[in-house]
Design a protein around this motif. Structure first.
Motif, PDB file in Angstrom:
ATOM      1  N   PHE A  96       0.822  -1.208   0.000  1.00  0.00           N
ATOM      2  CA  PHE A  96       0.000   0.000   0.000  1.00  0.00           C
ATOM      3  C   PHE A  96       0.855   1.255   0.000  1.00  0.00           C
ATOM      4  N   SER A  97       2.128   1.111   0.333  1.00  0.00           N
ATOM      5  CA  SER A  97       2.968   2.293   0.440  1.00  0.00           C
ATOM      6  C   SER A  97       3.903   2.382  -0.752  1.00  0.00           C
ATOM      7  N   ALA A  98       4.244   3.614  -1.117  1.00  0.00           N
ATOM      8  CA  ALA A  98       5.180   3.793  -2.225  1.00  0.00           C
ATOM      9  C   ALA A  98       6.609   3.565  -1.760  1.00  0.00           C
ATOM     10  N   SER A  99       6.809   3.430  -0.455  1.00  0.00           N
ATOM     11  CA  SER A  99       8.151   3.192   0.059  1.00  0.00           C
ATOM     12  C   SER A  99       8.280   1.745   0.525  1.00  0.00           C
ATOM     13  N   VAL A 100       9.291   1.067   0.004  1.00  0.00           N
ATOM     14  CA  VAL A 100       9.513  -0.336   0.340  1.00  0.00           C
ATOM     15  C   VAL A 100       9.698  -0.504   1.852  1.00  0.00           C
ATOM     16  N   TYR A 101      10.529   0.356   2.413  1.00  0.00           N
ATOM     17  CA  TYR A 101      10.838   0.251   3.839  1.00  0.00           C
ATOM     18  C   TYR A 101       9.582   0.434   4.696  1.00  0.00           C
ATOM     19  N   GLN A 102       8.797   1.452   4.343  1.00  0.00           N
ATOM     20  CA  GLN A 102       7.585   1.728   5.128  1.00  0.00           C
ATOM     21  C   GLN A 102       6.583   0.588   5.017  1.00  0.00           C
ATOM     22  N   ASP A 103       6.480   0.024   3.822  1.00  0.00           N
ATOM     23  CA  ASP A 103       5.518  -1.051   3.647  1.00  0.00           C
ATOM     24  C   ASP A 103       5.893  -2.262   4.493  1.00  0.00           C
ATOM     25  N   ILE A 104       7.177  -2.609   4.485  1.00  0.00           N
ATOM     26  CA  ILE A 104       7.610  -3.776   5.259  1.00  0.00           C
ATOM     27  C   ILE A 104       7.396  -3.535   6.753  1.00  0.00           C
ATOM     28  N   SER A 105       7.524  -2.277   7.164  1.00  0.00           N
ATOM     29  CA  SER A 105       7.410  -1.993   8.601  1.00  0.00           C
ATOM     30  C   SER A 105       5.963  -2.024   9.096  1.00  0.00           C
ATOM     31  N   PHE A 106       4.990  -1.927   8.185  1.00  0.00           N
ATOM     32  CA  PHE A 106       3.587  -1.745   8.579  1.00  0.00           C
ATOM     33  C   PHE A 106       3.087  -2.781   9.605  1.00  0.00           C
ATOM     34  N   GLY A 107       3.233  -4.066   9.255  1.00  0.00           N
ATOM     35  CA  GLY A 107       2.728  -5.108  10.146  1.00  0.00           C
ATOM     36  C   GLY A 107       3.406  -5.094  11.504  1.00  0.00           C
ATOM     37  N   VAL A 108       4.727  -4.835  11.499  1.00  0.00           N
ATOM     38  CA  VAL A 108       5.481  -4.857  12.751  1.00  0.00           C
ATOM     39  C   VAL A 108       5.092  -3.668  13.626  1.00  0.00           C
ATOM     40  N   VAL A 109       4.896  -2.510  12.992  1.00  0.00           N
ATOM     41  CA  VAL A 109       4.481  -1.330  13.754  1.00  0.00           C
ATOM     42  C   VAL A 109       3.128  -1.602  14.414  1.00  0.00           C
ATOM     43  N   ASN A 110       2.255  -2.313  13.705  1.00  0.00           N
ATOM     44  CA  ASN A 110       0.942  -2.631  14.271  1.00  0.00           C
ATOM     45  C   ASN A 110       1.041  -3.541  15.494  1.00  0.00           C
ATOM     46  N   MET A 111       2.186  -4.204  15.647  1.00  0.00           N
ATOM     47  CA  MET A 111       2.360  -5.082  16.802  1.00  0.00           C
ATOM     48  C   MET A 111       2.800  -4.298  18.035  1.00  0.00           C
ATOM     49  N   LYS A 112       2.956  -2.984  17.856  1.00  0.00           N
ATOM     50  CA  LYS A 112       3.305  -2.081  18.964  1.00  0.00           C
ATOM     51  C   LYS A 112       4.596  -2.497  19.668  1.00  0.00           C
ATOM     52  N   LEU A 113       5.617  -2.788  18.877  1.00  0.00           N
ATOM     53  CA  LEU A 113       6.918  -3.135  19.444  1.00  0.00           C
ATOM     54  C   LEU A 113       7.766  -1.866  19.555  1.00  0.00           C
ATOM     55  N   PRO A 114       8.814  -1.915  20.390  1.00  0.00           N
ATOM     56  CA  PRO A 114       9.696  -0.736  20.439  1.00  0.00           C
ATOM     57  C   PRO A 114      10.382  -0.492  19.091  1.00  0.00           C
ATOM     58  N   GLU A 115      10.732   0.770  18.832  1.00  0.00           N
ATOM     59  CA  GLU A 115      11.224   1.132  17.508  1.00  0.00           C
ATOM     60  C   GLU A 115      12.461   0.359  17.078  1.00  0.00           C
ATOM     61  N   GLU A 116      13.402   0.156  18.006  1.00  0.00           N
ATOM     62  CA  GLU A 116      14.644  -0.558  17.620  1.00  0.00           C
ATOM     63  C   GLU A 116      14.308  -1.974  17.160  1.00  0.00           C
ATOM     64  N   GLU A 117      13.350  -2.582  17.853  1.00  0.00           N
ATOM     65  CA  GLU A 117      12.966  -3.948  17.508  1.00  0.00           C
ATOM     66  C   GLU A 117      12.318  -3.962  16.115  1.00  0.00           C
ATOM     67  N   VAL A 118      11.478  -2.959  15.839  1.00  0.00           N
ATOM     68  CA  VAL A 118      10.841  -2.873  14.525  1.00  0.00           C
ATOM     69  C   VAL A 118      11.919  -2.759  13.454  1.00  0.00           C
ATOM     70  N   ARG A 119      12.881  -1.871  13.682  1.00  0.00           N
ATOM     71  CA  ARG A 119      13.942  -1.667  12.694  1.00  0.00           C
ATOM     72  C   ARG A 119      14.752  -2.941  12.486  1.00  0.00           C
ATOM     73  N   ARG A 120      15.041  -3.637  13.582  1.00  0.00           N
ATOM     74  CA  ARG A 120      15.821  -4.862  13.476  1.00  0.00           C
ATOM     75  C   ARG A 120      15.079  -5.889  12.623  1.00  0.00           C
ATOM     76  N   ARG A 121      13.788  -6.025  12.899  1.00  0.00           N
ATOM     77  CA  ARG A 121      13.000  -7.021  12.173  1.00  0.00           C
ATOM     78  C   ARG A 121      12.860  -6.670  10.697  1.00  0.00           C
ATOM     79  N   VAL A 122      12.663  -5.371  10.422  1.00  0.00           N
ATOM     80  CA  VAL A 122      12.526  -4.955   9.026  1.00  0.00           C
ATOM     81  C   VAL A 122      13.824  -5.241   8.272  1.00  0.00           C
TER      82      VAL A 122
END
Lengths: 291, 263
Positions: A96-122
């Motif tokens: 749904f996003s024009a940015s690859v990075y943002q799109d991959i992060s979407f599901g993880v952000v919805n899991m309400k994890l801390p930012e570093e963890e989101v970045r690591r997973r992405v």
């Protein structure tokens, strides 16, 4: 721990327009393995998949995750979708996003994890799917295969227990197919994910899948290991599928050319083994004959 | 539109903090409009051109070509300002008598027109700088940080993403129709185009449904929350943006004294 991560019990589903898509499906998805769901167009595969993570709620019947029936409450669904991820057939419907990075992060952000963890997973998901170099590219610049990888990364980043893929190999070139399948195999082995996939690409089934179900008209008509399933050639063909090419060749050799094989072979290596055995057996008889 | 977007991704300024670029573009735009002076407008045009071409690496020919885009509209607009009607032919440098009144061009009219022409061009160049150096995604991120309502930013993002899908679908359908002689005559062309439009609408509707399902599968709960890649925020960038504009304001204030109010 249960051997089955997902169990489906007598599942019925009817769409609003009256189409009966599932008519009593019962199957088990084994933990840590790859299970293939085969079936012609309209056999009910996609509907089954949507029932696996609660997008659709069955009319009757049960889906059990880890032995417990699915919880369709708001919080239950959230938990369910974290544990069972779906990759859809057309990546354009998923990105749904024009940015690859943002799109991959979407599901993880919805899991309400801390930012570093989101970045690591992405980052990890991008490495795993080979999309790290696409990070700065907009989604609409990507090729179909690249979009597919990004779509898979978006679900892998959520680190689900079950990864459900609707036709992951459709529309890819042969190299793309084997790369995607290898990537899924690696994810399965290293992350311990159970993989469920539907495909029309019969030849990959004996190579990558340990168990398969054949569906037709909203029901499971055949089940077993790829070898078992593909030994039922008549039934496979009656539901608009076919044998793997190698299996078909071996069938012709056996039925029409009087080759004798002890077991069915559906992959190149199995066929090679069977043919070598046949040659040796032949050499033995010739030796006996000469003596 | 699509071309500009491609160049934004290729720009050397892409990695610069979008907020800083937004600030620079909007401040300069504001000053250009406020100053209302030919000299300042030309200055803005050159500054923006220089930053875009020399710092961003955008081909100068492209920048020039883009400046030509508003030209036809601008020339017509400016002409209507330059040409006036009056009962007194004395105010005009050149005039004709028609319909009981004098229609012509006065010095003040020309001055006004030229000023407006450059003001518009300067303002447009600010926006070109922004769109040639900042991909839409980064711009949306900056808007989000500026607390623009989430719904609006999300909508912009989705529209931007799916414009490309829509165009691609329309293009494929058009090719498919064309290859079956759908556009061989005027009447069949109209028929084909109608079919294309209605099918496109149905497809878009279906796709939105499927998108919603896919989002739901990843835990969508009403908000498209994503993580953005961090930018190096350097205060020097903001300082430069402010300083350049202070200089422009100063120049605008001093200009009438230096040039006797002509520019």
């Amino acid at each position: 721990m249960d051997e089955n991560i997902l169990e489906v019990r007598d599942l019925h589903y009817t769409y609003a327009d009256g189409t009966q898509a599932l008519k009593g499906v019962t199957l088990d998805i084994k933990r840590g393995q790859t299970t293939a769901i085969l079936g012609g167009n309209g056999a009910g595969k996609s509907t089954l998949f949507l029932n696996l993570n609660g997008i659709l709620k069955p009319l009757s019947g049960l889906v059990l995750l880890d032995g417990k029936p699915l919880d369709y409450s708001r919080s239950g669904l959230k938990e369910l979708r974290r544990r069972v991820g779906i990759v859809f057939q057309d990546p354009d419907n998923q990105l749904f996003s024009a940015s690859v990075y943002q799109d991959i992060s979407f599901g993880v952000v919805n899991m309400k994890l801390p930012e570093e963890e989101v970045r690591r997973r992405v980052e990890e998901a991008m490495k795993r799917t080979g999309t790290l170099h696409l990070k700065d590219k907009p989604t609409h610049f990507l090729s179909f295969g690249q979009k597919k990888r990004v779509a898979i990364a978006g679900v892998l980043a959520m680190e689900p227990e079950v990864l459900v893929l609707d036709e992951p190999t459709a529309g890819l070139d042969p190299l793309g197919v084997s790369e995607i399948m290898k990537l899924l195999k690696e994810a399965q082995e290293e992350m311990g994910i159970s993989v469920v996939l539907s495909t029309h690409d019969i030849d990959i089934v004996p190579l990558y899948c340990s168990y398969c179900y054949v569906m037709d008209g909203g029901q499971v008509v055949l089940r077993g290991t790829p070898k078992e399933v593909f030994s039922e050639a008549g039934k496979i063909r009656s539901v608009h599928l076919r044998l793997p090419r190698v299996g078909h060749l071996m069938e012709i050799l056996k039925d029409k050319d009087d080759f004798e094989f002890t077991e069915t072979a559906v992959t190149i290596s199995e066929a090679r083994k069977a043919l070598k055995q046949w040659r040796e057996a032949g050499a033995r008889t010739r030796r006996v004959y000469r003596e | 539109m699509i071309n500009i977007d491609n160049y934004a991704y290729l720009s050397k300024l892409k990695k610069t903090d979008p907020m800083q670029k937004l600030l620079f573009a909007l401040l300069t735009l504001g000053v250009c409009l406020w100053a209302n002076s030919i000299a300042i407008s030309v200055l803005v045009l050159f500054i923006m051109g220089w930053v875009t071409v020399c710092r961003g690496g955008t081909p100068p020919a492209l920048f020039m070509k883009l400046l030509l885009v508003p030209m036809s509209f601008l020339v017509i607009g400016v002409l209507t300002i330059a040409v006036n009607a009056s009962d007194n032919p004395g105010v005009f440098i050149f005039s004709v008598y028609a319909a009981g009144t004098h229609i012509g061009v006065s010095l003040a009219g020309i001055h006004n027109a030229v000023r407006l022409f450059f003001k518009a061009l300067g303002a447009v160049s600010c926006l070109y700088y922004l769109s040639l150096s900042t991909p839409m995604v980064d711009l949306l991120g900056a808007l989000r940080r500026l607390k623009v309502p989430k719904l609006l930013v999300e909508l912009m993002g989705l529209i931007y993403r799916f414009i490309f899908v829509l165009l691609e679908t329309a293009d494929t359908m058009h090719t498919a129709q064309d290859s079956r002689l759908g556009y061989s005559s005027l009447s069949s062309g109209y028929r084909s185009l109608g079919a294309l439009a209605s099918t496109l609408f149905i497809r878009a509707y279906k796709r939105s449904d499927e998108l919603y399902t896919a989002l739901e599968a990843r835990g969508y709960d009403g908000e498209l929350n994503v993580l953005e890649e961090p930018f190096n925020v350097r205060w020097t960038g903001y300082a430069a943006a402010v300083l350049v504009n202070l200089a422009l304001i100063l120049a605008a204030l001093l200009m009438p004294q230096l040039t006797g109010g002509l520019l």
